[in-house]
Write a protein that holds these residues in place. Structure first.
Motif, PDB file in Angstrom:
ATOM      1  N   PHE A 152       0.834  -1.202   0.000  1.00  0.00           N
ATOM      2  CA  PHE A 152       0.000   0.000   0.000  1.00  0.00           C
ATOM      3  C   PHE A 152       0.873   1.258   0.000  1.00  0.00           C
ATOM      4  CE2 PHE A 152      -3.792  -2.293   2.147  1.00  0.00           C
ATOM      5  CZ  PHE A 152      -4.290  -2.629   0.907  1.00  0.00           C
ATOM      6  N   ALA A 153       1.957   1.254   0.768  1.00  0.00           N
ATOM      7  CA  ALA A 153       2.832   2.428   0.848  1.00  0.00           C
ATOM      8  C   ALA A 153       3.491   2.701  -0.500  1.00  0.00           C
ATOM      9  CB  ALA A 153       3.887   2.227   1.928  1.00  0.00           C
ATOM     10  N   LEU A 154       3.962   1.662  -1.175  1.00  0.00           N
ATOM     11  CA  LEU A 154       4.561   1.841  -2.503  1.00  0.00           C
ATOM     12  C   LEU A 154       3.521   2.301  -3.521  1.00  0.00           C
ATOM     13  CD1 LEU A 154       6.973  -1.225  -2.773  1.00  0.00           C
ATOM     14  CD2 LEU A 154       7.611   1.202  -2.733  1.00  0.00           C
ATOM     15  N   GLY A 155       2.318   1.732  -3.437  1.00  0.00           N
ATOM     16  CA  GLY A 155       1.241   2.173  -4.325  1.00  0.00           C
ATOM     17  C   GLY A 155       0.892   3.627  -4.108  1.00  0.00           C
ATOM     18  N   ALA A 156       0.860   4.059  -2.839  1.00  0.00           N
ATOM     19  CA  ALA A 156       0.585   5.462  -2.535  1.00  0.00           C
ATOM     20  C   ALA A 156       1.656   6.368  -3.133  1.00  0.00           C
ATOM     21  CB  ALA A 156       0.507   5.663  -1.023  1.00  0.00           C
TER      22      ALA A 156
END
Length: 286
Positions: A152-156
């Motif tokens: 999720f952090a990389l996608g954000a």
């Protein structure tokens, strides 16, 4: 001036992140994203009504403008809040704010033909590794669903980069007031959230105490309304890669806030702070 606005955006988001994290156990990421967007839109609309800062836009800029809000806010902020709930502020900020500048610099070169100067490259090269030294993220294995949180952090980060580059494209095409850009981007960002809430069978109206509504309103004022306004002012005046790199210093500012709250830090973290500020100075003065 764009560099200063980027740093102010970072400071605004860092200050508000603690309030948003406090609400993470009460609001789902979609609910939090929707209501912070609604409150920020109301504030921006009131400002625009008083100031009269509004122009007509050519049809060519509407698509990148709407996509910027949809990708950067609808998807990006939801992924960021989801990561915060799973791996905490420090690990989320370390990953998202380290990866987002790299994504933005790459997209800026490929999409907009914006190339950083030698000094800006050097500044970015100092800031990004310093984030890891300063934040010293904890072991995500001790968090809930660590691999999902990291994803999720990389996608954000990728969504932040795409949203930034798209808005830079808009401002290169038309001299739009920053307040108007912020409002339209937010409206595009929250338009799809009610549909997503309905599909996931989540209530639109959360059950919050008066104190929680006050925390949400204050965090929105600082972390959404002011932050996105400063961000738009920065993107109007500086390259997308530079702006995103300076906004990444919100992780450095989180370190400073932790120190003010009495938390101790290692000598490596303090060294990272010095290196990061050196990088900021190189970018700002180049």
């Amino acid at each position: 001036m764009g560099e200063l606005y980027a740093l102010l955006a970072a400071l605004s988001w860092t200050t508000a992140a603690y309030g948003f994290r406090h609400l993470g156990g009460t609001l789902t990421p979609l609910q939090l994203n929707l209501w912070k967007g609604i409150l920020a839109c109301l504030g921006l609309a009131a400002f625009i009504a008083v100031s009269g800062q509004w122009i007509s836009l050519p049809s060519a800029v509407w698509l990148p403008l709407l996509l910027s809000g949809l990708i950067g806010i609808t998807l990006g902020d939801t992924l960021l809040f989801s990561a915060l709930n799973r791996i905490g502020e420090r690990t989320t900020l370390t990953i998202a704010e380290s990866a987002a500048p790299l994504f933005t610099i790459g997209l800026g070169m490929l999409w907009l033909g914006e190339f950083l100067t030698l000094w800006q490259w050097l500044g970015a090269a100092l800031i990004l590794p310093a984030l890891f030294w300063v934040l010293e993220p904890g072991n995500p294995a001790h968090r809930s669903h660590p691999l999902l949180g990291l994803s999720f952090a990389l996608g954000a980060a990728l969504c932040q980069a795409l949203g930034m580059v798209l808005m830079r494209q808009v401002f290169l095409a038309v001299d739009m007031p920053a307040s108007q850009g912020a409002l339209l981007r937010l409206l595009a960002g929250i338009a799809a959230l009610p549909v997503l809430l309905s599909l996931r069978r989540q209530s639109w109206l959360p059950r919050l105490t008066l104190r929680q509504w006050m925390i949400l309103a204050l965090s929105t004022l600082v972390g959404t309304l002011l932050a996105i306004w400063f961000q738009q002012l920065a993107v109007k005046r500086a390259e997308a890669g530079v702006v995103q790199t300076l906004i990444a210093t919100c992780a450095i500012m989180a370190f400073a806030i932790d120190r003010l709250r009495g938390n101790k830090a290692s000598s490596k973290a303090w060294l990272g702070l010095v290196v990061a500020f050196t990088g900021v100075a190189l970018i700002a003065l180049s």
